[in-house]
Design a protein around this motif. Sequence first.
Motif, PDB file in Angstrom:
ATOM      1  N   UNK A  51       0.849  -1.186   0.000  1.00 37.94           N
ATOM      2  CA  UNK A  51       0.000   0.000   0.000  1.00 37.94           C
ATOM      3  C   UNK A  51       0.885   1.236   0.000  1.00 37.94           C
ATOM      4  N   UNK A  52       0.411   2.277  -0.646  1.00 41.00           N
ATOM      5  CA  UNK A  52       1.123   3.541  -0.717  1.00 41.00           C
ATOM      6  C   UNK A  52       0.685   4.403   0.458  1.00 41.00           C
ATOM      7  N   UNK A  53       1.648   4.960   1.183  1.00 40.14           N
ATOM      8  CA  UNK A  53       1.404   5.834   2.329  1.00 40.14           C
ATOM      9  C   UNK A  53       1.619   7.269   1.846  1.00 40.14           C
ATOM     10  N   UNK A  54       0.551   8.049   1.570  1.00 37.61           N
ATOM     11  CA  UNK A  54       0.693   9.365   0.944  1.00 37.61           C
ATOM     12  C   UNK A  54       1.548  10.341   1.753  1.00 37.61           C
ATOM     13  N   UNK A  55       2.119  11.300   1.048  1.00 36.36           N
ATOM     14  CA  UNK A  55       3.016  12.281   1.659  1.00 36.36           C
ATOM     15  C   UNK A  55       2.287  13.200   2.636  1.00 36.36           C
ATOM     16  N   UNK A  56       0.973  13.339   2.499  1.00 37.43           N
ATOM     17  CA  UNK A  56       0.242  14.224   3.418  1.00 37.43           C
ATOM     18  C   UNK A  56       0.270  13.707   4.857  1.00 37.43           C
ATOM     19  N   UNK A  85       2.859  -3.625  -8.410  1.00 35.53           N
ATOM     20  CA  UNK A  85       3.046  -4.177  -7.077  1.00 35.53           C
ATOM     21  C   UNK A  85       2.232  -3.425  -6.027  1.00 35.53           C
ATOM     22  N   UNK A  86       2.075  -2.122  -6.190  1.00 34.73           N
ATOM     23  CA  UNK A  86       1.303  -1.329  -5.236  1.00 34.73           C
ATOM     24  C   UNK A  86      -0.170  -1.482  -5.586  1.00 34.73           C
ATOM     25  N   UNK A  87      -0.933  -2.048  -4.648  1.00 35.61           N
ATOM     26  CA  UNK A  87      -2.314  -2.395  -4.942  1.00 35.61           C
ATOM     27  C   UNK A  87      -3.334  -1.455  -4.313  1.00 35.61           C
ATOM     28  N   UNK A  88      -2.961  -0.677  -3.292  1.00 35.05           N
ATOM     29  CA  UNK A  88      -3.939   0.177  -2.629  1.00 35.05           C
ATOM     30  C   UNK A  88      -3.250   1.409  -2.040  1.00 35.05           C
ATOM     31  N   UNK A  89      -4.068   2.365  -1.594  1.00 36.54           N
ATOM     32  CA  UNK A  89      -3.581   3.627  -1.051  1.00 36.54           C
ATOM     33  C   UNK A  89      -4.178   3.807   0.341  1.00 36.54           C
ATOM     34  N   UNK A  90      -3.347   4.225   1.311  1.00 38.34           N
ATOM     35  CA  UNK A  90      -3.823   4.459   2.676  1.00 38.34           C
ATOM     36  C   UNK A  90      -4.694   5.710   2.681  1.00 38.34           C
ATOM     37  N   UNK A  91      -5.875   5.571   3.250  1.00 41.96           N
ATOM     38  CA  UNK A  91      -6.823   6.682   3.319  1.00 41.96           C
ATOM     39  C   UNK A  91      -6.823   7.308   4.714  1.00 41.96           C
TER      40      UNK A  91
END
Length: 174
Positions: A51-56, A85-91
Amino acid sequence: MATKGGRKNLKRAVNDETLTLQSGQSIMQVVSLRGSNLIEVIDAKGEKALAFFPAKFQKSMWIKRGSFVVVNDGGREEAIESGRKVACVVHQVLFHEQVRVLQKSPEWPEIFKPVMIDSSSGNSQINPSTTQENSELDSSEDDDGLPPLEANTNRRVRVESQSATESDSDIEDS
């Protein structure tokens, strides 16, 4: 949690204990931190994904292994099929109070339920993901094939003053 506005609405969203999952969102547990804003998470089915951990979230929220997050995984199947490989984004990052409230709700996945111990019968229900993590922790505490640490010779060794006074009192007694 607000998707617009960057960092300014993060603190406001943290204070809100009520959380309703939108379509395409799910609760996942952090398994490991990969670096470069990537984390490995496990979903309710026991499947691991990146999962991608956004910069915000940087410098305002920190996560560690075992933390819970809400992720947008609407395009997860498409990402896996296309080879990304990155399947989702942290909300949203869930804090302890929010986790406690969610554990009581029906939205909380069964795999993340804490260990329940029956004091009357002595039976315990063990969570498979926590036992797997515990076995990984136990194996990481072993030697791992590395030599033992040597003493640091750059530091002075403290001399115990009590040992000198004890030896003097022993001489006086005899």
